[in-house]
Enzyme design. Structure first.
Site, mmCIF file in Angstrom:
data_model
loop_
_atom_site.group_PDB
_atom_site.id
_atom_site.type_symbol
_atom_site.label_atom_id
_atom_site.label_comp_id
_atom_site.label_asym_id
_atom_site.label_seq_id
_atom_site.Cartn_x
_atom_site.Cartn_y
_atom_site.Cartn_z
ATOM 1 C CG HIS A 1 -7.102 -3.290 9.984
ATOM 2 N ND1 HIS A 1 -5.800 -2.866 10.142
ATOM 3 C CD2 HIS A 1 -7.045 -4.296 9.076
ATOM 4 C CE1 HIS A 1 -4.997 -3.588 9.388
ATOM 5 N NE2 HIS A 1 -5.717 -4.460 8.731
ATOM 6 C CE LYS B 1 -6.094 -3.837 4.407
ATOM 7 N NZ LYS B 1 -6.381 -4.464 5.710
ATOM 8 C CB THR C 1 -3.840 -13.903 8.732
ATOM 9 O OG1 THR C 1 -4.327 -12.796 7.960
ATOM 10 C CG2 THR C 1 -4.093 -15.189 7.964
ATOM 11 C CG ASN C 2 -0.073 -16.061 12.234
ATOM 12 O OD1 ASN C 2 0.391 -17.176 12.193
ATOM 13 N ND2 ASN C 2 0.370 -15.084 11.481
ATOM 14 C CG PHE D 1 2.557 -18.535 16.304
ATOM 15 C CD1 PHE D 1 2.163 -17.896 15.145
ATOM 16 C CD2 PHE D 1 3.855 -18.293 16.781
ATOM 17 C CE1 PHE D 1 3.035 -17.051 14.449
ATOM 18 C CE2 PHE D 1 4.726 -17.450 16.092
ATOM 19 C CZ PHE D 1 4.301 -16.840 14.929
ATOM 20 N N GLY D 2 -0.452 -20.738 18.513
ATOM 21 C CA GLY D 2 -1.494 -21.555 19.147
ATOM 22 C C GLY D 2 -1.653 -21.270 20.637
ATOM 23 C CB SER E 1 -0.609 -4.160 8.072
ATOM 24 O OG SER E 1 -1.811 -3.592 7.623
ATOM 25 C CB ALA E 2 2.702 -7.493 8.856
ATOM 26 C CB CYS E 3 0.631 -6.906 14.190
ATOM 27 S SG CYS E 3 1.827 -5.586 13.900
ATOM 28 N N GLY E 4 -0.354 -10.221 13.085
ATOM 29 C CA GLY E 4 -0.881 -11.480 13.579
ATOM 30 C C GLY E 4 -2.384 -11.684 13.528
ATOM 31 C CE1 TYR F 1 0.561 -6.081 -2.098
ATOM 32 C CE2 TYR F 1 -0.717 -4.304 -1.133
ATOM 33 C CZ TYR F 1 -0.089 -5.527 -1.021
ATOM 34 O OH TYR F 1 -0.129 -6.183 0.177
ATOM 35 N N GLY F 2 -2.721 -5.323 -4.195
ATOM 36 C CA GLY F 2 -3.943 -5.623 -3.453
ATOM 37 C C GLY F 2 -4.666 -4.451 -2.812
ATOM 38 N N GLY F 3 -4.068 -3.911 -1.745
ATOM 39 C CA GLY F 3 -4.748 -2.859 -0.973
ATOM 40 C C GLY F 3 -5.054 -1.622 -1.801
ATOM 41 N NE ARG G 1 -0.130 -8.861 2.253
ATOM 42 C CZ ARG G 1 -0.722 -8.407 3.348
ATOM 43 N NH1 ARG G 1 -1.862 -8.905 3.754
ATOM 44 N NH2 ARG G 1 -0.171 -7.437 4.061
ATOM 45 C CG ASP H 1 -7.453 -7.454 6.676
ATOM 46 O OD1 ASP H 1 -6.479 -7.274 7.447
ATOM 47 O OD2 ASP H 1 -7.715 -6.699 5.732
ATOM 48 N NE ARG I 1 -2.323 -1.471 3.520
ATOM 49 C CZ ARG I 1 -1.756 -0.786 4.489
ATOM 50 N NH1 ARG I 1 -1.772 0.545 4.458
ATOM 51 N NH2 ARG I 1 -1.186 -1.377 5.507
HETATM 52 P P1 GTP Z 1 -2.524 -7.810 7.410
HETATM 53 O O1 GTP Z 1 -3.108 -8.958 6.666
HETATM 54 O O2 GTP Z 1 -1.463 -7.072 6.651
HETATM 55 O O3 GTP Z 1 -3.534 -6.845 7.972
HETATM 56 O O4 GTP Z 1 -1.685 -8.441 8.663
HETATM 57 P P2 GTP Z 1 -2.071 -9.527 9.765
HETATM 58 O O5 GTP Z 1 -2.366 -8.796 11.045
HETATM 59 O O6 GTP Z 1 -3.052 -10.503 9.284
HETATM 60 O O7 GTP Z 1 -0.687 -10.268 10.003
HETATM 61 P P3 GTP Z 1 -0.317 -11.834 9.975
HETATM 62 O O8 GTP Z 1 -1.256 -12.694 10.753
HETATM 63 O O9 GTP Z 1 -0.073 -12.209 8.564
HETATM 64 O O10 GTP Z 1 1.047 -11.755 10.799
HETATM 65 C C1 GTP Z 1 2.261 -11.826 10.202
HETATM 66 C C2 GTP Z 1 3.450 -11.751 11.163
HETATM 67 O O11 GTP Z 1 3.120 -11.822 12.554
HETATM 68 C C3 GTP Z 1 4.354 -12.918 10.888
HETATM 69 O O12 GTP Z 1 5.671 -12.430 10.921
HETATM 70 C C4 GTP Z 1 4.096 -13.846 12.052
HETATM 71 O O13 GTP Z 1 5.186 -14.680 12.296
HETATM 72 C C5 GTP Z 1 3.858 -12.871 13.176
HETATM 73 N N1 GTP Z 1 3.042 -13.426 14.266
HETATM 74 C C6 GTP Z 1 1.734 -13.739 14.210
HETATM 75 N N2 GTP Z 1 1.305 -14.221 15.404
HETATM 76 C C7 GTP Z 1 2.368 -14.196 16.232
HETATM 77 C C8 GTP Z 1 2.563 -14.537 17.600
HETATM 78 O O14 GTP Z 1 1.658 -14.948 18.306
HETATM 79 N N3 GTP Z 1 3.833 -14.356 18.107
HETATM 80 C C9 GTP Z 1 4.854 -13.866 17.351
HETATM 81 N N4 GTP Z 1 6.052 -13.721 17.926
HETATM 82 N N5 GTP Z 1 4.714 -13.542 16.057
HETATM 83 C C10 GTP Z 1 3.487 -13.686 15.508
HETATM 84 MN MN MN Z 2 -3.863 -10.785 7.363
HETATM 85 MN MN MN Z 3 -5.042 -5.699 6.974
#
Ligand code: GTP
Ligand code: MN
Ligand code: MN
Length: 584
Positions: free
Chosen positions: A227, A207, A254-255, A490-491, A249-252, A198-200, A366, A278, A70
């Site tokens: 979000h 978005k 999706t995880n 994670f889990g 974004s990219a802070c977890g 690009y996506g966003g 992605r 998301d 983005r």
């Molecule tokens: P957007 O889709 O861009 O909005 O991001 P998102 O919030 O969905 O991020 P995503 O779940 O893809 O997280 C990506 C990053 O977070 C990766 O580097 C993962 O390894 C890290 N991550 C996710 N969950 C954890 C966690 O519980 N602990 C740690 N240390 N890292 C995590």
């Molecule tokens: Mn995501």
């Molecule tokens: Mn997002």
């Protein structure tokens, strides 16, 4: 209502007169249409076929190397009154913005096909859903919109019935960073995006519509466009609690939305259901609770780091019928990124892999996949009325200070926690990585109006009859003196979610601190986890002096939204500051 169809037709005609395409294709959203587009893109090289033995129906797209994230500095929110955009947005006068971008659209589709994509954000029969139409010259965008939204004939029928829809105009243009704009016109319910594939920036339902435009609609109509992921936690008694969580974004997100419970939880019968990863639209129901839908139908997830160890559900989802963007390739044409076993042979730009060129997959590469392919996809994700939300969670990457989890004492405190959110920047947007930036409710890049008004809107949900969710703040990213993450994450994050649900059910009391309620001794379930007691102490430590500095910084940050900052939020910041002083 013939008039709404006429309005759509009229707009399409005007766009065609401006962009002058060779053909116009109205998308019906069928699988046959998708397959035809894929075949065309394979021929033009827009898509590259992946190993169909290991990854049936999977393709790779390589975007232009300057077009991989983005572009917040080129993203504008064009309210008629500049003040309404707030310091959190770039603003341009609507007339000037139209003139600037229409000059680029002039004739830009000559010789090409213009696609008209009717789409619905949310279950097609949901009163919480909203429709839009995206016009684009990018078949890659059409294919992604097919996966990410309810796209085609059904959406068009709803638009014809309903009348109102968001108008999105997109062209990949020359992919020249100097000729690239993402413009939003909330008062006109319209979006214009030029020069990025690009996506966003290009999938306008996501978005641009579901957050920047929808946040404006939500404010007017009394709901929230956020979000946030939405996840259902089913306990061994078969009761499911829905949690919505906002992380930058990219802070977890999706995880967390797809997490697999730790072994001891699985044995006891805990289950996790994915509703969204998301975006979350939520609205007070007749009973006063907040009900949420995921406006999307697919996942546009970050590939690097997705592995059997971190997110097996995502990995299983993307084993077939997936579009990959900017990942690397193995010798036998399988998609590859950092975190997967195997070796890359070709990097994301198509060059022979050489470590000297940096990561093999782009850090913001992605996957686009239908949510239906996720093993934990919730039946309730299609529920027209949405799911009731029991807890709202805020969080970000904070290497120090912020505890593993804390609970707000009430809604006002929760809004302060959300407003104060900060995170180290990541690769999801262009710019420096690893700098602390405030990102209120993870909406800094997406709130389509003045943050002061947005905080006031959040506070306004606290009204007679409301049964609001509890609010929490988490931090999976606190680091020890050795620079390593203290929490396995994670889990194991389910352990923290269980504590939240225990708090919702009033099964545990927690421990009051000046910054909020933290788990008391023994309240976090830690069986089967190798966590040194000193590590847990560090994760739950409240450093009074550090917090006094933090509260002062939060105060300074909030003041940047004067004069629209709600007095109530400032008083809350002062209350927490006093509580810290008294505890000192
Ligand atoms: P957007 O889709 O861009 O909005 O991001 P998102 O919030 O969905 O991020 P995503 O779940 O893809 O997280 C990506 C990053 O977070 C990766 O580097 C993962 O390894 C890290 N991550 C996710 N969950 C954890 C966690 O519980 N602990 C740690 N240390 N890292 C995590
Ligand atoms: Mn995501
Ligand atoms: Mn997002």
């Amino acid at each position: 209502m013939a008039s709404s169809l006429e309005a759509l037709q009229h707009w399409v005609n005007n766009v065609a007169a401006l962009t002058r395409p060779a053909r116009i294709h109205w998308c019906d959203g069928s699988d046959a249409e998708y397959q035809t587009l894929v075949q065309q893109m394979l021929q033009t090289g827009t898509l590259i076929e992946l190993n169909q033995q290991t990854h049936p129906g999977c393709y790779l797209h390589r975007s232009h190397p300057s077009d991989v994230a983005r572009v917040e500095h080129l993203t504008f929110v064009c309210h008629p009154d500049e003040q309404d955009a707030g310091p959190n947005n770039h603003w341009m006068d609507p007339a000037e913005a139209h003139a600037k971008i229409d000059a680029l659209f002039d004739g830009c589709m000559e010789g090409r096909t213009m696609y008209v994509i009717p789409y619905c954000m949310g279950p097609i029969d949901s009163p919480l859903a909203r429709c839009g139409v995206e016009i684009t010259d990018s078949p890659y965008v059409v294919a992604n919109m097919k996966i990410m939204t309810r796209m085609g004939a059904a959406a068009q029928a709803r638009i014809e019935h309903e009348g109102s829809f968001v108008k999105g105009l997109h062209s990949a243009g020359e992919l020249d960073p100097e000729r690239r704009w993402i413009m939003h016109f909330p008062a006109e319910l319209s979006i214009k995006s030029y020069g990025s594939g690009y996506g966003g920036n290009a999938l306008l339902g996501k978005k641009c519509h579901a957050l920047r435009i929808a946040s404006n609609q939500a404010r007017q109509e009394g709901w929230l466009a956020e979000h946030m992921l939405i996840v259902g936690i089913e306990n061994p008694r078969g009761e499911t609690y829905y949690v919505a969580a906002a992380f930058p974004s990219a802070c977890g997100k999706t995880n967390l939305s797809m997490l697999i419970p730790p072994a001891s939880y699985l044995q006891d019968g805990w289950k996790v259901w994915t509703v969204g990863d998301d975006i979350c639209w939520m609205r007070p129901g007749a009973d006063g609770r907040l009900y949420a839908i995921n406006p999307e139908a697919g996942f546009f997830g970050v590939a690097p780091g997705t592995s059997d160890a971190t997110n097996p559900n995502a990995l299983r989802s993307i084993s077939h019928d997936t579009i990959f963007t900017n990942v690397a390739l193995t010798a036998d044409n399988q998609p590859w990124w950092e975190g997967l076993p195997g070796t890359p042979v070709t990097d994301w730009q198509g060059r022979p892999y050489d470590a000297a060129n940096g990561p093999a997959a782009h850090p913001n590469s992605r996957f686009t996949v239908s949510a239906k392919q996720c093993p934990t996809w919730s039946d309730m994700a299609e529920e027209a009325q949405g799911v009731p939300i029991s807890a709202i969670v805020f969080g970000g990457r904070r290497p120090s200070l912020l505890p593993l989890v804390m609970e707000a004492r009430d809604w006002t405190h929760g809004v302060l926690m959300g407003a104060a959110m900060g995170s180290e920047t990541t690769a999801a947007a262009t710019g420096a990585v690893g700098v602390l930036r405030r990102d209120s409710m993870a909406m800094k890049p997406f709130c389509g109006y003045h943050y002061g008004d947005y905080f006031a809107h959040w506070l306004s949900l606290d009204r007679p009859g409301a049964k609001l969710p509890k609010v929490f703040h988490v931090n999976w990213f606190r680091k020890g003196k050795d620079g390593k993450f203290l929490w396995p994450g994670f889990g194991d994050n389910l352990r923290v979610l269980e504590w939240m649900i225990d708090r919702v059910q009033e099964r545990v009391d927690g421990a009051e601190t000046p910054i909020g309620i933290l788990p008391a001794d023994g309240e976090l379930r830690l069986d089967g986890l190798e966590l040194h007691p000193a590590q847990l102490d560090e994760l739950l430590d409240v450093d009074n002096a550090g917090w006094q500095t933090e509260l002062a910084a939060i105060g300074d940050y909030l003041q940047t939204f004067t004069p629209r900052l709600p007095e109530r939020l400032l008083r809350e910041q002062q209350r927490v500051t006093r509580a810290l002083d008294e505890a000192d």
